[in-house]
Scaffold this active site. Structure first.
Site, mmCIF file in Angstrom:
data_model
loop_
_atom_site.group_PDB
_atom_site.id
_atom_site.type_symbol
_atom_site.label_atom_id
_atom_site.label_comp_id
_atom_site.label_asym_id
_atom_site.label_seq_id
_atom_site.Cartn_x
_atom_site.Cartn_y
_atom_site.Cartn_z
ATOM 1 N N HIS A 58 0.817 -1.216 0.000
ATOM 2 C CA HIS A 58 0.000 0.000 0.000
ATOM 3 C C HIS A 58 0.850 1.264 0.000
ATOM 4 O O HIS A 58 0.347 2.351 -0.300
ATOM 5 C CB HIS A 58 -0.989 0.005 1.180
ATOM 6 N N ASP A 89 0.409 -7.599 1.183
ATOM 7 C CA ASP A 89 0.787 -6.208 1.447
ATOM 8 C C ASP A 89 2.297 -6.016 1.517
ATOM 9 O O ASP A 89 2.814 -5.319 2.400
ATOM 10 C CB ASP A 89 0.126 -5.690 2.733
ATOM 11 N N SER A 167 4.703 2.072 8.246
ATOM 12 C CA SER A 167 4.403 0.986 7.320
ATOM 13 C C SER A 167 5.616 0.620 6.481
ATOM 14 O O SER A 167 6.273 1.487 5.905
ATOM 15 C CB SER A 167 3.251 1.393 6.387
#
Length: 475
Positions: A58, A89, A167
């Protein structure tokens, strides 16, 4: 002294952590001939062997440009995206500039941690430009719902803070080995400091998949819907013996390899020699139990698996070739622009999760019929899509039809609509006097073929639409 030794092991690994800068250009799924305004994001990543960098999928979704910066450096290097794994992901990058790799050592991967093992998450969260370190412990190991990929894979729950920008950053154990990638957090109002980490088994699956196939091929799944067998009366009705445990097959995906060998009401007793409990779990490491889909996710697309089933009081063993499966409503467009087709102001499009989010913001606000297709429908053919009339661009030709919005298309001139390309092909080649579209809720749309096709060009000009169909439908 022992504590200093641990710090000495962890500190060099921090130099492998990089800051990722990405410019995203996201398609406008509601107006599929347009792109939205580009925006920028910052996230984290880390260097692995083979001159590669891992980050979250993402973090580079719909990327236009990706750059990375090393710790303590003022130089941003242009990166190239090698692979994006939407389900897990994870994304893999590389940098062509040799200067970037000078003085950088790749991280070493460790084993799956146990409960209460200490973890340290390193990254570049919001609030500053320098590297940030947060510590916690592993509080849970289970199959998690991956928000980005809308799938379930093994995940770690930790009590270290994971904020926006973290992230893609690595999670280290006390030895300094990487045991996961930070990727999402729990946003519930009544919980605090719950973060989630992609563990090493999932990371290694992604890396080995890329190395084996030269591209990301995905995680296989069993194309079935199953039911728990915890009720004793249900087990008795299915002729299960006292020592037999398993789950009952409710439905089978007609496009899956399992469709040719498994049947509804089969009881799956075991997968690859591992017995499945009545609640669908199997033994896991460290004395825990975990959903048996974990066993499937450890395999690769094209691998064979052995499935033991109970059918009509007899036990059968089947060899099944595992595959990835398409959904009627896909979770992602995998970076491709959305498809569309326009005739007489009717905008036909395909439904995906990004489309639903674009139309309704909150997925649960979508029409029940579309949500039912999303959660329960299985494709009847590999190319099946859910085609809808997205909207009607008002014009004289379509008076009375302007209120049709996001309504599924079932048939055209009596022929079932399998996907958008087949619909566009049938309309473009139609020689009949009328175009008749059968929609959901017993609604029909009828247009004169000649006037409908003639009106399309003016409608496109009025709304500054460059083409009546997306590029993928022209080929």
């Amino acid at each position: 002294m022992a504590e200093e030794a641990v710090v000495a092991r962890v500190a060099p690994s921090m130099d492998s952590v990089v800051k990722v800068f990405c410019v995203h250009t996201v398609p406008n799924f509601s107006l599929p001939w347009q792109m939205k305004r580009q925006y920028s994001s910052n996230s984290s990543g880390f260097v692995i062997s083979g001159r590669r960098v891992l980050t979250n999928a993402h973090s580079v979704e719909y990327y236009t440009q990706v750059k990375v910066k090393k710790r303590g450096s003022d130089t941003k290097y242009v990166a190239k995206v090698l692979a994006i794994g939407t389900e897990c992901d994870i994304a893999m990058l590389t940098v062509d500039d040799d200067e970037f790799w000078e003085g950088v050592s790749p991280v070493e991967f460790g084993d799956l941690p146990a409960l209460q093992d200490a973890v340290t998450v390193v990254g570049y969260p919001i609030g500053g430009d320098t590297v940030s370190v947060t510590s916690g412990v592993v509080s849970r190991i289970e199959m998690l719902s991956y928000a980005h990929g809308s799938t379930e894979l093994l995940g770690l729950q930790i009590d270290a803070a994971i904020n926006f920008g973290n992230s893609g950053g690595p999670a280290f154990n006390k030895k300094g080995d990487c045991v996961g990638i930070a990727f999402q957090t729990c946003k519930e109002e009544d919980v605090e400091n719950i973060g989630y980490v992609i563990p090493t088994p999932v990371i290694m699956h992604f890396i080995q998949d890329y190395e084996k196939n030269g591209a990301y091929t995905g995680f296989p799944i069993l194309g079935i819907k199953w039911q728990k067998m915890e009720n004793p009366d249900l087990r008795m009705a299915m002729d299960m013996k006292a020592d037999q445990k398993g789950v009952r097959i409710k439905r089978i995906n007609p496009t899956s390899p399992e469709y040719s060998v498994l049947k509804p009401s089969d009881i799956i007793l075991g997968f690859d020699g591992v017995d499945i409990a009545n609640d669908g779990t199997v033994p896991s490491c460290h004395g825990e139990r975990i959903g048996f889909s974990y066993l499937v996710s450890q395999k690769y697309a094209g691998d064979n698996s052995v499935i033991k089933v109970l059918r009509d009081s007899k036990i059968y063993t089947f060899n099944v070739k595992l595959a990835t499966h398409k959904r009627v409503i896909p979770s992602h467009n995998e970076g491709r622009p959305p498809s569309y087709y326009i005739i007489a102001g009717f905008v036909f499009s395909t439904v995906s999760v990004p489309y639903l989010r674009s139309e309704y913001k909150d997925l649960y606000c979508a029409p029940v019929k579309l949500l039912d297709k999303l959660w329960h429908s299985m494709p009847q053919s590999p190319d099946e899509q859910l085609v809808v009339v997205s909207q009607v661009l008002a014009a004289d030709i379509n008076i009375g039809y302007e209120g049709i919005v996001n309504t599924p298309v079932l048939a055209f001139n009596g022929n079932p609509v399998e996907n958008l390309k087949s619909l566009a092909s049938m309309v473009e080649s139609c020689q009949e006097e009328f175009l008749k579209f059968d929609l959901e809720y017993q609604q029909i749309v009828v247009l004169r073929t000649e006037t409908a096709k003639a009106a399309t060009l003016d409608i496109l000009k009025t709304h500054c639409i460059p083409s009546a169909m997306s590029d993928d439908l022209k080929s």
